[in-house]
Design a protein around this motif. Structure first.
Motif, PDB file in Angstrom:
ATOM      1  N   ASP A   1       0.816  -1.133  -0.003  1.00 17.93           N
ATOM      2  CA  ASP A   1       0.081   0.130  -0.158  1.00 17.93           C
ATOM      3  C   ASP A   1       0.751   1.180   0.050  1.00 17.93           C
ATOM      4  O   ASP A   1       0.474   2.150  -0.633  1.00 17.93           O
ATOM      5  CB  ASP A   1      -0.914  -0.011   1.090  1.00 17.93           C
ATOM      6  CG  ASP A   1      -2.393  -0.858   1.033  1.00 17.93           C
ATOM      7  OD1 ASP A   1      -2.565  -1.050  -0.050  1.00 17.93           O
ATOM      8  OD2 ASP A   1      -2.571  -1.323   1.959  1.00 17.93           O
TER       9      ASP A   1
ATOM     10  N   ILE B   1       1.875   2.560  -3.373  1.00 23.52           N
ATOM     11  CA  ILE B   1       0.922   2.917  -4.125  1.00 23.52           C
ATOM     12  C   ILE B   1       0.889   4.375  -3.593  1.00 23.52           C
ATOM     13  O   ILE B   1       0.518   5.444  -4.334  1.00 23.52           O
ATOM     14  CB  ILE B   1      -0.125   2.122  -4.121  1.00 23.52           C
ATOM     15  CG1 ILE B   1       0.217   0.829  -4.770  1.00 23.52           C
ATOM     16  CG2 ILE B   1      -1.308   2.740  -4.974  1.00 23.52           C
ATOM     17  CD1 ILE B   1      -0.793  -0.115  -4.673  1.00 23.52           C
TER      18      ILE B   1
ATOM     19  N   ALA C   1       1.398   2.521  -9.710  1.00 21.73           N
ATOM     20  CA  ALA C   1       0.046   2.798  -9.635  1.00 21.73           C
ATOM     21  C   ALA C   1      -0.514   1.395 -10.699  1.00 21.73           C
ATOM     22  O   ALA C   1      -1.064   1.696 -11.573  1.00 21.73           O
ATOM     23  CB  ALA C   1      -0.367   4.068 -10.279  1.00 21.73           C
TER      24      ALA C   1
ATOM     25  N   SER D   1      -2.707  -2.213 -11.577  1.00 25.94           N
ATOM     26  CA  SER D   1      -4.089  -2.414 -11.927  1.00 25.94           C
ATOM     27  C   SER D   1      -4.512  -3.234 -10.569  1.00 25.94           C
ATOM     28  O   SER D   1      -5.762  -2.998 -10.087  1.00 25.94           O
ATOM     29  CB  SER D   1      -4.311  -3.250 -12.817  1.00 25.94           C
ATOM     30  OG  SER D   1      -3.393  -4.448 -13.009  1.00 25.94           O
ATOM     31  N   TRP D   2      -3.775  -4.066 -10.106  1.00 28.12           N
ATOM     32  CA  TRP D   2      -4.292  -4.737  -8.700  1.00 28.12           C
ATOM     33  C   TRP D   2      -2.621  -5.011  -8.042  1.00 28.12           C
ATOM     34  O   TRP D   2      -1.737  -5.731  -8.522  1.00 28.12           O
ATOM     35  CB  TRP D   2      -4.752  -6.254  -9.153  1.00 28.12           C
ATOM     36  CG  TRP D   2      -5.325  -6.887  -8.035  1.00 28.12           C
ATOM     37  CD1 TRP D   2      -6.003  -6.500  -7.000  1.00 28.12           C
ATOM     38  CD2 TRP D   2      -5.339  -8.316  -7.736  1.00 28.12           C
ATOM     39  NE1 TRP D   2      -6.624  -7.340  -6.180  1.00 28.12           N
ATOM     40  CE2 TRP D   2      -5.947  -8.575  -6.605  1.00 28.12           C
ATOM     41  CE3 TRP D   2      -4.519  -9.317  -8.247  1.00 28.12           C
ATOM     42  CZ2 TRP D   2      -6.177  -9.960  -5.953  1.00 28.12           C
ATOM     43  CZ3 TRP D   2      -4.693 -10.698  -7.773  1.00 28.12           C
ATOM     44  CH2 TRP D   2      -5.524 -10.859  -6.652  1.00 28.12           C
ATOM     45  N   ARG D   3      -2.718  -4.496  -6.911  1.00 30.30           N
ATOM     46  CA  ARG D   3      -1.510  -4.756  -6.015  1.00 30.30           C
ATOM     47  C   ARG D   3      -1.122  -5.948  -5.606  1.00 30.30           C
ATOM     48  O   ARG D   3       0.097  -6.027  -5.698  1.00 30.30           O
ATOM     49  CB  ARG D   3      -1.369  -3.730  -4.781  1.00 30.30           C
ATOM     50  CG  ARG D   3      -2.164  -4.155  -3.552  1.00 30.30           C
ATOM     51  CD  ARG D   3      -1.963  -3.382  -2.355  1.00 30.30           C
ATOM     52  NE  ARG D   3      -2.364  -3.985  -1.198  1.00 30.30           N
ATOM     53  CZ  ARG D   3      -1.482  -4.676  -0.363  1.00 30.30           C
ATOM     54  NH1 ARG D   3      -0.436  -4.998  -0.768  1.00 30.30           N
ATOM     55  NH2 ARG D   3      -2.132  -5.085   0.860  1.00 30.30           N
TER      56      ARG D   3
ATOM     57  N   THR E   1      -0.050  -7.741 -10.932  1.00 33.61           N
ATOM     58  CA  THR E   1      -0.212  -6.959 -12.058  1.00 33.61           C
ATOM     59  C   THR E   1       0.616  -7.387 -13.344  1.00 33.61           C
ATOM     60  O   THR E   1       1.728  -7.570 -13.093  1.00 33.61           O
ATOM     61  CB  THR E   1      -0.116  -5.476 -11.886  1.00 33.61           C
ATOM     62  OG1 THR E   1      -1.202  -5.122 -11.006  1.00 33.61           O
ATOM     63  CG2 THR E   1      -0.358  -4.670 -12.904  1.00 33.61           C
TER      64      THR E   1
ATOM     65  N   SER F   1      -1.944  -0.286 -16.110  1.00 37.01           N
ATOM     66  CA  SER F   1      -2.141   0.526 -14.684  1.00 37.01           C
ATOM     67  C   SER F   1      -3.424   0.389 -14.069  1.00 37.01           C
ATOM     68  O   SER F   1      -4.221  -0.093 -14.444  1.00 37.01           O
ATOM     69  CB  SER F   1      -2.037   2.096 -15.351  1.00 37.01           C
ATOM     70  OG  SER F   1      -3.266   2.290 -16.238  1.00 37.01           O
ATOM     71  N   GLU F   2      -3.527   1.336 -13.145  1.00 31.49           N
ATOM     72  CA  GLU F   2      -4.812   1.650 -12.330  1.00 31.49           C
ATOM     73  C   GLU F   2      -6.052   1.929 -13.360  1.00 31.49           C
ATOM     74  O   GLU F   2      -5.318   2.449 -14.754  1.00 31.49           O
ATOM     75  CB  GLU F   2      -4.553   2.739 -11.229  1.00 31.49           C
ATOM     76  CG  GLU F   2      -4.172   3.944 -12.042  1.00 31.49           C
ATOM     77  CD  GLU F   2      -3.854   5.208 -11.184  1.00 31.49           C
ATOM     78  OE1 GLU F   2      -4.168   5.123  -9.992  1.00 31.49           O
ATOM     79  OE2 GLU F   2      -3.146   5.920 -11.498  1.00 31.49           O
ATOM     80  N   LEU F   3      -7.098   1.859 -13.288  1.00 34.32           N
ATOM     81  CA  LEU F   3      -8.344   2.058 -14.181  1.00 34.32           C
ATOM     82  C   LEU F   3      -8.359   3.736 -14.298  1.00 34.32           C
ATOM     83  O   LEU F   3      -8.083   4.247 -13.036  1.00 34.32           O
ATOM     84  CB  LEU F   3      -9.421   1.424 -13.740  1.00 34.32           C
ATOM     85  CG  LEU F   3      -9.329   0.015 -13.547  1.00 34.32           C
ATOM     86  CD1 LEU F   3     -10.755  -0.520 -12.905  1.00 34.32           C
ATOM     87  CD2 LEU F   3      -8.920  -0.847 -14.767  1.00 34.32           C
ATOM     88  N   ARG F   4      -8.948   4.034 -15.362  1.00 33.90           N
ATOM     89  CA  ARG F   4      -9.081   5.511 -15.417  1.00 33.90           C
ATOM     90  C   ARG F   4     -10.781   5.756 -15.401  1.00 33.90           C
ATOM     91  O   ARG F   4     -11.309   4.999 -16.536  1.00 33.90           O
ATOM     92  CB  ARG F   4      -8.547   6.196 -16.492  1.00 33.90           C
ATOM     93  CG  ARG F   4      -8.932   7.695 -16.551  1.00 33.90           C
ATOM     94  CD  ARG F   4      -7.784   8.372 -17.321  1.00 33.90           C
ATOM     95  NE  ARG F   4      -7.889   8.181 -18.756  1.00 33.90           N
ATOM     96  CZ  ARG F   4      -7.266   8.761 -19.760  1.00 33.90           C
ATOM     97  NH1 ARG F   4      -6.225   9.478 -19.517  1.00 33.90           N
ATOM     98  NH2 ARG F   4      -7.802   8.330 -20.993  1.00 33.90           N
TER      99      ARG F   4
END
Ligand SMILES: C[S@@+](CC[C@H](N)C(=O)[O-])C[C@H]1O[C@@H](n2cnc3c(N)ncnc32)[C@H](O)[C@@H]1O
Length: 422
Positions: free
Chosen positions: A305, A308, A314, A316-318, A321, A335-338
């Motif tokens: 965490d 991040i 960043a 998609s899933w820690r 990914t 990456s993370e979602l937008r």
């Protein structure tokens, strides 16, 4: 009736209500018989010493550690519900079935006992005598003493000569030993959390010729298989709180990992708009197969965490990914979602010594994501064949070689043609 009993009953009903809601949110149905079994079996009898509220939290309860590693647990209710659902769907119900559970604890075995009824049978096997001892005690307390408990390494036949309609594995496997297929009846189903490309999915598999073929899959995580089927997973540090998870046999020279995230981030977006129930675990396997087919180094990024929240990564899933390490030092990951309103776009972030090469690598990764979306977000199928199967006899798809088997992941694209990658 004591306060504790009333409390346990209401906590159990609330937990199952939530499981039914969560299934519906994912577009699935919690099968009525699975729901009824989970409303019946008191989970707190399998977590002695834990406050009753915690026994009904929707998470695994760790029961044994070796050093830093968790080696036994009472599995999370949501995962148990999903895997029992996979098994019941694949077999058209579990009543009267003969079941082998690999990995004991007692809770799942009791649910299975409820599901198979008087005409069926349940054997549960664990490699660890502490676990089988505990399981026997808990099963007896809960009144399920007709579950047979065996202490053995389930890599090998458990009750030689016996075959089962269902073998349900509740430890994370890297390979499928021959004994698992051989102990299945002709219509038998194997439900197994299997790791491919460093990512674990619970696959429901049926016999198909000399091998097995999947009928469903779910994202999951489990304590690892021990004994003769144990495998090696390594975590290598790439920054504070950021690691790459390497699969069995995968080796990466440390100089390729130096300063991986040190350069400015380049990003690319697929330009898609997807609703929340889209199963992105399928996309991750799709990316793994595309990256492997292109001969590139596929790795799985994990992050704490703190890494991040401080903006180091960043993903998609820690917990896992998909990522690629290119020969030129470029590192790219999903990456993370937008989010825009109720829909999201898919992206890739890249770092590397050459900013334009990194931007291009991110662009290539989102191109693969667009292809998956345009193909209708297909789910993968898994074929498992014996290790000696020649290349020419493999089904179409991306093959991964294990010790006992070759597993082939295939995606059927919208127009109906299985992907032909090898
Ligand atoms: C997640 S726990 C099982 C949970 C249990 N099914 C429940 O009802 O919650 C996984 C278990 O698998 C066992 N295990 C690991 N490798 C094994 C093997 N080769 N043969 C049998 N059991 C094994 C571990 O000792 C551990 O107790």
């Amino acid at each position: 009736m004591s306060v504790e009993t009333i409390n346990s009953e209401s906590l159990r009903q609330a937990m199952v209500d939530q499981l039914a809601t969560d299934h519906a949110d994912k577009g699935w149905t919690l099968r009525p018989e699975v729901e009824a079994a989970m409303r019946t079996v008191p989970r707190e009898l399998f977590t002695p010493g834990l406050p009753v509220q915690e026994a009904y939290e929707n998470r695994a309860v760790i029961t044994k550690r070796r050093g830093e590693e968790n080696i036994s647990s009472v599995s999370a209710p949501f995962l148990i519900a999903e895997m029992l659902g996979q098994a019941a769907d694949a077999l058209g119900g579990l009543k009267g079935r003969h079941v082998l559970e690999i990995g004991s604890g007692g809770y799942n075995a009791s649910l299975l006992r409820e599901l198979v009824g008087v005409a069926g049978s349940v054997t549960t096997v664990d490699i660890d005598p502490d676990v089988t001892g505990r399981a026997i005690a808990c099963l007896t307390t809960a009144g399920y003493d007709d579950v047979k408990v065996v202490c053995a390494d389930a890599e090998h036949p458990v009750e030689p000569g016996r075959r089962y309609d269902l073998i349900i594995v509740t430890a994370g496997a890297w390979d499928i030993p021959p004994a698992w297929r051989e102990q299945l009846t002709d219509i038998g189903v194997l439900v197994v959390p299997l790791r491919t490309f460093g990512m674990t999915r619970s696959w429901a598999l049926r016999r198909a010729g000399v091998g097995l073929v999947s009928v469903s899959e779910r994202q999951c995580g489990f304590v690892p298989v021990q004994g003769d089927g144990a495998y090696d997973v390594q975590y290598v540090d790439v920054a504070d709180g950021v690691h790459l998870r390497l699969d069995e046999g995968q080796q990466i020279p440390s100089q390729r990992l130096d300063g991986l995230l040190a350069t400015p981030r380049q990003e690319a977006w697929a330009g898609v708009s997807l609703p929340p129930p889209t199963v992105l675990a399928d996309l991750d396997l799709w990316l793994a197969t595309r990256i492997a087919a292109a001969g590139q180094e596929f790795v799985v990024l994990t992050a704490q965490d703190v890494a991040i929240s401080s903006g180091v990564v960043a993903p998609s899933w820690r917990f896992g990914t998909p990522a690629v390490l290119h020969d030129d030092g470029t590192f790219v990951y999903r990456s993370e979602l937008r989010w825009t309103g109720d829909a999201f776009d898919l992206g890739a972030y890249a770092h590397g010594p050459d900013a334009s090469a990194a931007a291009a690598a991110a662009g290539r990764m989102v191109e693969q994501m667009r292809t998956w979306v345009n193909a209708g977000c297909p789910a993968p199928a898994l074929h498992v064949v014996p290790a000696q199967t020649p290349d020419g006899d493999l089904p179409a798809g991306t093959a991964v070689d294990k010790r006992h088997s070759r597993v082939v992941l295939a995606f059927t694209l919208k127009e109906g043609s299985p992907d032909g990658a090898r």
